[in-house]
Scaffold this motif. Structure first.
Motif, PDB file in Angstrom:
ATOM      1  N   LYS A   1      -0.264   4.949   2.014  1.00 19.57           N
ATOM      2  CA  LYS A   1      -0.075   3.556   1.600  1.00 19.57           C
ATOM      3  C   LYS A   1       0.665   2.724   2.628  1.00 19.57           C
ATOM      4  O   LYS A   1       0.479   1.512   2.700  1.00 19.57           O
ATOM      5  CB  LYS A   1       0.700   3.521   0.276  1.00 19.57           C
ATOM      6  CG  LYS A   1      -0.052   4.149  -0.866  1.00 19.57           C
ATOM      7  CD  LYS A   1       0.829   4.243  -2.096  1.00 19.57           C
ATOM      8  CE  LYS A   1       0.070   4.868  -3.257  1.00 19.57           C
ATOM      9  NZ  LYS A   1       0.962   5.458  -4.233  1.00 19.57           N
TER      10      LYS A   1
ATOM     11  N   TRP B   1       3.190  -2.138  -1.013  1.00 21.04           N
ATOM     12  CA  TRP B   1       3.651  -0.748  -0.888  1.00 21.04           C
ATOM     13  C   TRP B   1       4.739  -0.645   0.184  1.00 21.04           C
ATOM     14  O   TRP B   1       5.676   0.149   0.074  1.00 21.04           O
ATOM     15  CB  TRP B   1       2.495   0.186  -0.516  1.00 21.04           C
ATOM     16  CG  TRP B   1       1.403   0.187  -1.532  1.00 21.04           C
ATOM     17  CD1 TRP B   1       0.186  -0.433  -1.432  1.00 21.04           C
ATOM     18  CD2 TRP B   1       1.418   0.821  -2.817  1.00 21.04           C
ATOM     19  NE1 TRP B   1      -0.548  -0.225  -2.567  1.00 21.04           N
ATOM     20  CE2 TRP B   1       0.171   0.541  -3.430  1.00 21.04           C
ATOM     21  CE3 TRP B   1       2.356   1.590  -3.492  1.00 21.04           C
ATOM     22  CZ2 TRP B   1      -0.155   1.011  -4.694  1.00 21.04           C
ATOM     23  CZ3 TRP B   1       2.028   2.056  -4.759  1.00 21.04           C
ATOM     24  CH2 TRP B   1       0.781   1.770  -5.345  1.00 21.04           C
TER      25      TRP B   1
ATOM     26  N   GLU C   1      -4.137  -1.698  -5.426  1.00 19.39           N
ATOM     27  CA  GLU C   1      -4.707  -0.343  -5.449  1.00 19.39           C
ATOM     28  C   GLU C   1      -5.661  -0.037  -4.286  1.00 19.39           C
ATOM     29  O   GLU C   1      -5.994   1.112  -4.051  1.00 19.39           O
ATOM     30  CB  GLU C   1      -5.404  -0.092  -6.790  1.00 19.39           C
ATOM     31  CG  GLU C   1      -4.462   0.418  -7.874  1.00 19.39           C
ATOM     32  CD  GLU C   1      -3.315  -0.543  -8.182  1.00 19.39           C
ATOM     33  OE1 GLU C   1      -3.596  -1.739  -8.360  1.00 19.39           O
ATOM     34  OE2 GLU C   1      -2.156  -0.107  -8.206  1.00 19.39           O
TER      35      GLU C   1
ATOM     36  N   ILE D   1      -5.831   0.987  -1.375  1.00 21.27           N
ATOM     37  CA  ILE D   1      -4.856   1.558  -0.458  1.00 21.27           C
ATOM     38  C   ILE D   1      -5.326   1.581   1.005  1.00 21.27           C
ATOM     39  O   ILE D   1      -4.588   1.195   1.911  1.00 21.27           O
ATOM     40  CB  ILE D   1      -4.483   2.978  -0.944  1.00 21.27           C
ATOM     41  CG1 ILE D   1      -3.745   2.842  -2.277  1.00 21.27           C
ATOM     42  CG2 ILE D   1      -3.622   3.702   0.044  1.00 21.27           C
ATOM     43  CD1 ILE D   1      -3.569   4.123  -3.022  1.00 21.27           C
TER      44      ILE D   1
END
Lengths: 135, 228
Positions: free
Chosen positions: B13, B81, B144, B146
């Motif tokens: 991430k 992230w 999400e 990633i």
């Protein structure tokens, strides 16, 4: 984010840079959740230094939007050196430490006074990203 | 030698610290004295762009770079992230202290410096996405996606310079009068030519090569930008 940080953030929209209303952002008191961490110790040197840097009018404005109307309209005059602080100076600095450093906005909204764009604060992290059509 | 922060993030991430990160740490360490003299114990507003795992910001907090009297460390990343990673790394290395003397970390989600008030940053540090690519990847729609977030940390478009170019263009607006910026390049960014061009166009810039190193098949360098 700490209340102090509000003094360093402006609207991300480039077109707002020519306006004087892109800073400070407008905080909607009723939608802002404030948390105070009393364990953060007072550092008079840092407070003196940061006061020199902040734009006082913006501090007064934001703090009042967040529900505290008690700040003087002019920046307190304080000695340059922490050794020369009087007891009254220390009281002023401690109050500002509580307001600017110990108090965080954990959830909330802030709006540009020029374009009206609303930015969110979630989990204490302000998000200044713009949607693709504004970026 | 100053200690290197302990970093443990999910590298699917966020960008895993590598030679480029370490070259930045070495550059800051090499300039420790210079920075301390320049800021002379005064407050500093520090801003790292794209902190990723947070290794560089944590290193600065750990070692009081640039000033002993505390700083506000703004960590600006587009990748959510990375903001979590930065907080995690700073916490893991005991930098989020409550004694008020190690400075304050503030992660902010933003696209480079577009959301910062003008002329406030005293120390800017940037390890950009410098890998040449056809184009800069689009910003992912959701947290999400990633793989896309990681691409964004690496790929810098034409000459690998599209993002760094934006930051260079904004330096004048972002830096305080005393402000100093440390920016990392790879050889394919052609930093020497670029630096010459900037200094020719505006001779008030003082730009110096601080560190350079061969890393695999890359040659990396860190330049320091400030006004004379």
């Amino acid at each position: 984010m700490k209340v102090l940080t509000t003094n360093f953030l402006k609207c991300s929209v480039k077109a707002c840079d020519v306006s004087n209303d892109n800073f400070p952002l407008q905080y909607e008191g009723a939608k802002c959740q404030l948390v105070q961490n009393e364990n953060i110790e007072f550092n008079p040197e840092f407070m003196l230094n940061i006061l020199e840097r902040v734009e006082w009018d913006a501090v007064v404005r934001v703090v009042s939007e967040l529900g505290n109307a008690g700040l003087p309209t002019t920046k307190p005059e304080l000695p340059a050196d922490a050794d020369q602080l009087s007891e009254e100076d220390i009281i002023i600095l401690r109050d500002l430490h509580t307001l600017l450093i110990q108090t965080s906005i954990t959830e909330g909204e802030m709006k540009c006074r020029n374009c009206g764009h609303i930015y969110f604060i979630k989990n204490s992290i302000p998000n200044l990203l713009l949607p693709p059509h504004l970026a | 030698m100053l200690p290197t922060p302990y970093v443990k993030c999910d590298y699917e991430k966020v960008y895993e610290p590598a030679e480029d990160s370490f070259l930045l740490l070495d550059s800051l360490e090499k300039d420790l004295q210079f920075l301390q003299t320049r800021f002379d114990g005064n407050l500093a507003i520090v801003c790292e762009l794209g902190p990723g795992s947070g290794i560089v910001t944590t290193f600065m907090m750990q070692n009081n770079i640039p000033s002993h009297n505390g700083a506000l460390y703004l960590a600006l990343d587009i990748n959510p992230w990375a903001l979590e990673g930065t907080l995690q790394t700073a916490t893991l290395n005991n930098c989020i202290k409550e004694n008020g003397h190690s400075g304050y970390l503030e992660p902010v989600q933003s696209d480079l410096t577009t959301g910062l008030r003008d002329k406030q940053v005293d120390l800017l540090v940037f390890n950009p996405p410098y890998v040449p690519a056809e184009e800069v990847p689009e910003i992912p729609d959701t947290k999400e996606n990633i793989d896309q977030w990681l691409d964004l940390a690496l790929l810098g478009g034409v000459d690998g310079m599209e993002i760094t170019g934006k930051v260079l263009d904004s330096l004048e607006t972002v830096l305080s009068p005393k402000g100093v910026a440390y920016i990392l390049f790879c050889a394919r960014n052609k930093p020497e030519q670029l630096v010459q061009k900037i200094m020719q166009e505006d001779p008030s810039w003082d730009i110096e090569l601080i560190e350079h190193r061969k890393a695999g098949w890359e040659v990396l360098s860190v330049y320091r930008f400030m006004h004379k």
